[in-house]
Design a protein around this motif. Structure first.
Motif, PDB file in Angstrom:
ATOM      1  N   ALA A 211      -6.502  -3.995  -7.735  1.00  0.00           N
ATOM      2  CA  ALA A 211      -5.572  -3.827  -6.843  1.00  0.00           C
ATOM      3  C   ALA A 211      -5.546  -4.336  -5.521  1.00  0.00           C
ATOM      4  CB  ALA A 211      -5.392  -2.283  -6.942  1.00  0.00           C
ATOM      5  N   GLN A 212      -4.696  -4.941  -5.232  1.00  0.00           N
ATOM      6  CA  GLN A 212      -4.671  -5.438  -3.731  1.00  0.00           C
ATOM      7  C   GLN A 212      -3.062  -5.759  -3.309  1.00  0.00           C
ATOM      8  OE1 GLN A 212      -6.423  -8.973  -5.717  1.00  0.00           O
ATOM      9  NE2 GLN A 212      -5.107 -10.135  -4.265  1.00  0.00           N
ATOM     10  N   PRO A 213      -2.923  -5.659  -2.002  1.00  0.00           N
ATOM     11  CA  PRO A 213      -1.676  -5.895  -1.594  1.00  0.00           C
ATOM     12  C   PRO A 213      -0.760  -7.385  -1.921  1.00  0.00           C
ATOM     13  CG  PRO A 213      -2.926  -4.933   0.123  1.00  0.00           C
ATOM     14  CD  PRO A 213      -3.867  -5.638  -0.861  1.00  0.00           C
ATOM     15  N   GLY A 214       0.367  -7.239  -2.494  1.00  0.00           N
ATOM     16  CA  GLY A 214       0.811  -8.503  -2.860  1.00  0.00           C
ATOM     17  C   GLY A 214       0.868  -9.080  -4.238  1.00  0.00           C
ATOM     18  N   ALA A 215       0.100  -8.250  -4.921  1.00  0.00           N
ATOM     19  CA  ALA A 215      -0.074  -8.524  -6.181  1.00  0.00           C
ATOM     20  C   ALA A 215       0.133  -7.510  -7.508  1.00  0.00           C
ATOM     21  CB  ALA A 215      -1.376  -9.104  -6.749  1.00  0.00           C
ATOM     22  N   GLU A 216       0.343  -7.737  -8.455  1.00  0.00           N
ATOM     23  CA  GLU A 216       0.654  -6.611  -9.310  1.00  0.00           C
ATOM     24  C   GLU A 216      -0.270  -7.022 -10.750  1.00  0.00           C
ATOM     25  OE1 GLU A 216       4.629  -5.473 -10.417  1.00  0.00           O
ATOM     26  OE2 GLU A 216       5.088  -5.251  -8.585  1.00  0.00           O
ATOM     27  N   PHE A 217      -1.036  -6.195 -11.208  1.00  0.00           N
ATOM     28  CA  PHE A 217      -2.079  -6.498 -12.055  1.00  0.00           C
ATOM     29  C   PHE A 217      -1.780  -5.236 -13.413  1.00  0.00           C
ATOM     30  CE2 PHE A 217      -4.616  -7.493  -8.587  1.00  0.00           C
ATOM     31  CZ  PHE A 217      -4.453  -9.161  -8.453  1.00  0.00           C
ATOM     32  N   PRO A 218      -1.883  -5.921 -14.704  1.00  0.00           N
ATOM     33  CA  PRO A 218      -1.476  -4.965 -15.722  1.00  0.00           C
ATOM     34  C   PRO A 218      -2.566  -3.891 -15.647  1.00  0.00           C
ATOM     35  CG  PRO A 218      -2.204  -7.120 -16.686  1.00  0.00           C
ATOM     36  CD  PRO A 218      -2.058  -7.294 -15.305  1.00  0.00           C
ATOM     37  N   ARG A 219      -2.481  -2.655 -16.365  1.00  0.00           N
ATOM     38  CA  ARG A 219      -3.431  -1.504 -16.344  1.00  0.00           C
ATOM     39  C   ARG A 219      -4.084  -2.029 -17.669  1.00  0.00           C
ATOM     40  NH1 ARG A 219      -6.548   1.487 -13.341  1.00  0.00           N
ATOM     41  NH2 ARG A 219      -7.589   3.055 -14.695  1.00  0.00           N
ATOM     42  N   ARG A 220      -5.352  -2.298 -17.859  1.00  0.00           N
ATOM     43  CA  ARG A 220      -5.791  -2.582 -19.061  1.00  0.00           C
ATOM     44  C   ARG A 220      -6.588  -1.638 -19.821  1.00  0.00           C
ATOM     45  NH1 ARG A 220      -8.666  -8.435 -17.500  1.00  0.00           N
ATOM     46  NH2 ARG A 220      -7.180  -8.826 -15.590  1.00  0.00           N
ATOM     47  N   THR A 221      -6.050  -1.554 -20.970  1.00  0.00           N
ATOM     48  CA  THR A 221      -6.718  -0.615 -22.062  1.00  0.00           C
ATOM     49  C   THR A 221      -7.233  -1.160 -23.208  1.00  0.00           C
ATOM     50  OG1 THR A 221      -4.647  -0.029 -23.130  1.00  0.00           O
ATOM     51  CG2 THR A 221      -5.234   1.225 -21.353  1.00  0.00           C
ATOM     52  N   ARG A 222      -8.228  -0.626 -23.886  1.00  0.00           N
ATOM     53  CA  ARG A 222      -8.659  -1.319 -25.279  1.00  0.00           C
ATOM     54  C   ARG A 222      -7.677  -0.825 -26.311  1.00  0.00           C
ATOM     55  NH1 ARG A 222     -14.414   0.105 -28.295  1.00  0.00           N
ATOM     56  NH2 ARG A 222     -14.068  -1.506 -30.064  1.00  0.00           N
ATOM     57  N   ARG A 223      -7.162  -1.854 -27.168  1.00  0.00           N
ATOM     58  CA  ARG A 223      -6.334  -1.495 -28.170  1.00  0.00           C
ATOM     59  C   ARG A 223      -6.995  -1.270 -29.497  1.00  0.00           C
ATOM     60  NH1 ARG A 223      -2.590  -6.771 -27.622  1.00  0.00           N
ATOM     61  NH2 ARG A 223      -4.823  -7.670 -27.755  1.00  0.00           N
ATOM     62  N   GLY A 224      -8.036  -1.133 -29.772  1.00  0.00           N
ATOM     63  CA  GLY A 224      -8.608  -1.019 -31.129  1.00  0.00           C
ATOM     64  C   GLY A 224      -9.992  -1.312 -31.304  1.00  0.00           C
ATOM     65  N   ASP A 225     -10.422  -1.307 -32.674  1.00  0.00           N
ATOM     66  CA  ASP A 225     -11.971  -1.606 -33.125  1.00  0.00           C
ATOM     67  C   ASP A 225     -11.887  -3.073 -32.884  1.00  0.00           C
ATOM     68  OD1 ASP A 225     -14.255  -0.775 -34.860  1.00  0.00           O
ATOM     69  OD2 ASP A 225     -13.320  -2.623 -35.726  1.00  0.00           O
ATOM     70  N   ILE A 226     -13.250  -3.494 -32.681  1.00  0.00           N
ATOM     71  CA  ILE A 226     -13.593  -4.892 -32.243  1.00  0.00           C
ATOM     72  C   ILE A 226     -13.323  -5.597 -33.542  1.00  0.00           C
ATOM     73  CG2 ILE A 226     -15.901  -4.667 -32.983  1.00  0.00           C
ATOM     74  CD1 ILE A 226     -16.655  -6.610 -30.789  1.00  0.00           C
ATOM     75  N   ASP A 227     -13.283  -5.231 -34.645  1.00  0.00           N
ATOM     76  CA  ASP A 227     -12.821  -5.993 -35.994  1.00  0.00           C
ATOM     77  C   ASP A 227     -11.776  -6.403 -35.893  1.00  0.00           C
ATOM     78  OD1 ASP A 227     -15.600  -6.510 -36.741  1.00  0.00           O
ATOM     79  OD2 ASP A 227     -15.718  -4.417 -37.887  1.00  0.00           O
TER      80      ASP A 227
END
Length: 675
Positions: A196-212
Motif C-alpha cells: 500500500a502506498q499513496p497514488g497506487a492501487e494494488f490488488p488484495r492477493r489471496t491464495r486461490r487453491g491447492d498448489i497442484d
C-alpha cells in the motif's frame, strides 16, 4: 544472469534463488521474493537436520513453477536415508510444497527448518548493492508468520502460512515429523505479499487453491496464450523451439495494468526491469504485432493514460511526452527517485505514433486510433516543440534531473554510450541519429492516419512536408562521406559524433535514408568492424571505446538486430537481411533457445559460440520479440499478404504460420513458404 540463480515468475511477481531452491540475498545480491519493486523476502533456506542438501534434479517446464529434487550429502559408499522434493509456484502469491520421503526400513525423526528473513529493500537498493536497514515488525501464531514494514503511508508486508502447526519465530519455521518406513511427509507454505502506498492501487492477493490445482490452471493459461498466436510449422527443430520460447517468455513477462482489466503488456525484463517501460513496451509490441496484437493495444492505452500534460524537471516530463519508466518502490514513493513515472527518454514519444499506425495496419482498429487521436497529436506537438527545444529541426535530449536522471536518453542509455571515435563522451543536448529516423517515420505514419482515419488532410500534408524536409536536412548534417555512414549523433555544439555504430541500422528500419545512403549503410553494417558473425555490434571494433563486453559499446543486442534486418529488407537488401536474421537465430540454441537481452561482441571465428553477457536480463521482452520480428522479415509478412514472398535460406526448407481460428479477420495474414 549468473548460472547459480533460478527464477520463477508471474509478471511483476518473481522469486530468484539458487538452483536448490534457496534464497540467500547475502550470497547473491539479486536473490529474493520481489513484487511492486520491493524485496519481500531476502532469505528462504531449507535445512533438514545438520547434513547439507545437494541437488539431484531440477524441473522447470514453465516460467511459473519449478521442482527441486534434493538429498543429503553422503559418503560415496552410503545411501541417502531420505530425499526431499520442493515444488514451487508463483501466481501473484508464492506457493511451495516440501515433501520428505523416508527411504530407511525403520522410523526416522527429522528436524525440518525454513530460515526466513526480509529487508523490504527497494529494487534500486538491491541493484546498487546498498540496502538501508529497516525496522521489521512481526507477529505469529502456530501456523503463520507475518513480517511487516511501514514508513508513513508506505506499507509492505508478507504473510507466510503453513498447512501444519510449527514452531515459529521471527526467523522461520521448524517441524519435527516422524516418518515410518517409506512414509512421506509434506507441508504446504503460502507466501502472500501485500503493498500500500499513496497514488497506487494494488490488488488484495489471496491464495486461490491447492498448489497442484494452481499449477494445472497456470499450465492451461499458458497453452491458451500459445494457441492464440499463429502456429509455426517447420522442419527446423531449433527454429520451432526458439519460436515457442519467445512466446513463452512474453507470457512470463506479462503485466496486468490496473487501468485495463484482464489486459496485459510486457514488462521489460528480469530481474531489474520488471516494470512498465515506454520504449521497451512499444518496440516489443511492434515486434509481436502479427502474432499477439493485444499487447500493442494495451501498451498504447496504458502509455496514453500516463502521457505527460505538464512540465516537471524532477520527473523530466513535458506535455505530450511518453514515459520512460514507472516504479512503485519506497525510493520512488518518498520522492528520492523520479520514477513515478520518469519521462527521461526522447524516443518513446515518436515510437508511440509509429506503433499506433502499425497496429492499425495489422488490425484495422479505427476505434482505437480515434480514441488515441488526442494523444498522438500531443506526441506530435512534443516532437515539434519540447523535443526540439532549440528549433533546429532535430529532437535532442539533455538531462534536467542531474541527481538521478539518465545522462543518455536514447535506447543506448548507459553513461558512456554516446562517444566520439576517439572515445570522448558527447555533451548535450544530443540528437542521436536513430531518434531522427523515428521522428521521420512517426510523421509519415501520422500523416496516413490523419488522412484515412482522423479526416484531417491539412495535418497530413503538413506532416508529409515536415518529414520530407527532415530527410533532406538530415543527410546534409549527419552523413559522413569519409566514414561511409551517418554520424551517431550531433552534440550540443552541432558537431558530428563520428563513431561507427549500430544506430545507423535503425535509419533503414525507419526509412529515413535515400537509396544510395541505404546501400552504403547496408555495406557498412556487414563489414568486420560492426559484424561479429552473431549480429551487428553496438560499436565498431576500430573505435577507441570498443569493448566486446561493454553494455552499449561493442555487444550484440538481438532486438536491435531484428530492427536492422527489417530495415535491410525494406530497402531490398534481402541477402543482407537474411544473413543478419540467421545469425541471431543461430545464437538462440546456445542460450536454451531463449535469447538474452545482450551478448558479447566477440568475433564468431574467435569464440565459435556466442559469449554470454554476465548481467544480461533473461527473459527480456524485446529479446523475446526479436525472433518474431526476424521471422516476419524472413517471410516478408505484411498485413494484406496471403502467401509469403520469400526464398528461405538453406536449412529452412519449409516454414508455415497458420493463423488461429479465433483471430480477428483483419489480423495480419500469415505466410507459408516451401523451397
Amino acid at each position: 544472469m549468473p548460472e547459480r540463480t533460478l527464477s520463477v515468475l508471474d509478471g511483476s511477481t518473481f522469486v530468484i534463488g539458487d538452483r536448490s531452491g534457496d534464497v540467500r540475498a547475502d550470497e547473491g545480491r539479486e536473490h529474493g521474493f520481489f513484487s511492486e519493486d520491493t524485496r519481500f523476502l531476502s532469505r528462504w533456506v531449507l535445512r533438514i537436520g545438520a547434513t547439507p542438501l545437494q541437488l539431484l534434479g531440477l524441473d522447470q517446464a514453465a516460467h511459473f513453477s519449478a521442482g527441486f529434487f534434493l538429498a543429503p550429502v553422503v559418503d560415496p559408499d552410503d545411501s541417502a536415508a531420505w530425499s526431499v522434493i520442493r515444488r514451487r509456484l508463483v501466481d501473484e502469491v508464492w506457493s511451495e510444497r516440501i515433501t520428505v520421503t523416508n527411504h530407511r526400513h525403520e522410523p526416522v525423526r527429522l528436524h525440518v527448518a525454513l530460515e526466513v528473513d526480509t529487508d523490504f529493500a527497494d529494487l534500486f537498493e538491491v541493484k546498487d548493492g546498498a540496502v538501508a536497514a529497516r525496522e521489521i515488525l512481526f507477529h505469529h501464531d502456530d501456523t503463520a508468520l507475518v513480517l511487516a514494514y511501514a514508513h508513513e503511508r508506505f506499507r509492505r508486508s508478507v504473510e507466510i502460512v503453513a498447512s501444519r502447526p510449527a514452531t515459529i519465530t521471527r526467523h522461520g519455521f521448524e517441524f519435527t515429523p516422524q516418518l515410518a518406513p517409506a512414509e512421506q511427509w509434506s507441508v504446504d507454505l503460502t507466501l502472500t505479499p501485500q503493498a500500500a502506498q499513496p497514488g497506487a492501487e494494488f490488488p488484495r492477493r489471496t491464495r486461490r487453491g491447492d498448489i497442484d490445482e494452481l499449477t494445472r490452471a497456470k499450465a492451461g493459461e499458458l497453452e491458451e496464450w500459445l494457441a492464440a498466436a499463429p502456429k509455426l510449422e517447420t522442419d527446423n527443430g531449433a527454429l520451432a523451439r526458439t519460436y515457442r520460447a519467445s512466446l513463452s517468455d512474453l507470457a512470463a513477462l506479462r503485466m496486468r495494468p490496473e487501468l485495463h482489466q484482464g489486459a496485459t503488456l510486457p514488462a521489460a525484463g528480469l530481474p531489474w526491469f520488471m516494470a512498465l517501460f515506454g520504449r521497451d513496451s512499444l518496440i516489443t509490441s511492434f515486434q509481436a504485432l502479427p502474432y499477439l496484437p493485444g499487447l500493442a493495444a494495451t501498451a498504447l492505452r496504458t502509455l496514453a493514460a500516463h502521457q505527460a500534460t505538464s512540465r516537471d524537471d524532477f520527473h523530466e516530463q513535458e506535455p505530450g511526452k511518453i514515459l520512460h519508466e514507472l516504479r512503485f518502490g519506497e525510493l520512488t514513493a518518498n520522492g528520492e527517485r523520479p520514477h513515478s513515472p520518469y519521462y527521461g527518454t526522447a524516443d518513446a514519444t515518436p515510437l508511440f505514433v509509429v506503433l499506433l499506425d502499425e497496429y492499425h495496419r495489422w488490425t484495422g482498429d479505427d476505434a482505437l486510433v480515434r480514441e488515441l487521436e488526442p494523444h498522438a497529436r500531443a506526441a506530435l506537438r512534443w516532437i515539434e516543440e519540447s523535443g526540439d527545444a532549440d528549433g533546429d529541426g532535430y529532437v535532442e535530449y539533455a538531462r534536467r534531473n542531474d541527481a538521478s536522471g539518465l545522462a543518455n536518453q536514447c535506447w543506448k542509455d548507459s553513461w558512456d554510450a554516446i562517444q566520439f571515435a576517439d572515445g570522448r563522451l558527447a555533451r548535450g543536448p544530443i540528437a542521436t541519429c536513430e531518434i531522427q529516423g523515428y521522428v521521420y517515420d512517426a510523421r509519415r505514419r501520422a500523416a496516413r492516419l490523419a488522412r484515412e482515419v482522423w479526416d484531417d488532410p491539412l495535418l497530413a500534408e503538413q506532416l508529409e512536408r515536415q518529414a520530407a524536409a527532415l530527410r533532406v536536412r538530415f543527410h546534409e548534417d549527419f552523413w559522413m562521406p569519409e566514414r561511409g555512414c551517418c554520424a551517431l549523433a550531433l552534440d550540443g555544439d552541432k558537431r558530428r559524433v563520428d563513431s561507427v555504430t549500430s544506430n545507423i541500422g535503425h535509419l533503414l528500419w525507419s526509412g529515413l535514408l535515400d537509396d544510395d545512403a541505404a546501400a552504403a549503410t547496408a555495406e557498412r553494417l556487414l563489414e568486420p568492424q560492426l559484424w561479429s558473425g552473431w549480429g551487428v555490434r553496438t560499436l565498431g571494433t576500430a573505435e577507441r571505446g570498443y569493448n566486446p563486453l561493454g553494455y552499449h559499446t561493442g555487444t550484440v543486442w538481438p532486438h536491435e538486430n531484428s530492427l536492422i534486418a527489417a530495415g535491410l529488407a525494406r530497402y531490398g537488401h534481402r541477402d543482407a537481411a537474411t544473413r543478419v536474421a540467421l545469425a541471431v537465430l543461430s545464437a538462440a540454441p546456445h542460450f536454451e533457445h531463449r535469447l538474452p537481452e545482450v551478448f558479447g561482441g566477440f568475433p564468431a571465428a574467435m569464440t565459435s559460440v556466442p559469449v554470454a553477457f554476465p548481467t544480461a536480463s533473461r527473459p527480456q521482452a524485446w529479446a523475446a520479440g526479436a525472433p518474431l520480428q526476424l521471422l516476419s522479415t524472413l517471410l516478408r509478412l505484411t498485413p494484406a499478404m496471403r502467401e509469403a514472398d520469400a526464398m528461405l535460406p538453406q536449412g529452412l526448407r519449409r516454414v508455415a504460420l497458420r493463423r488461429p481460428t479465433t483471430s480477428a479477420r483483419r489480423l495480419g495474414a500469415v505466410g507459408s513458404v516451401n523451397s
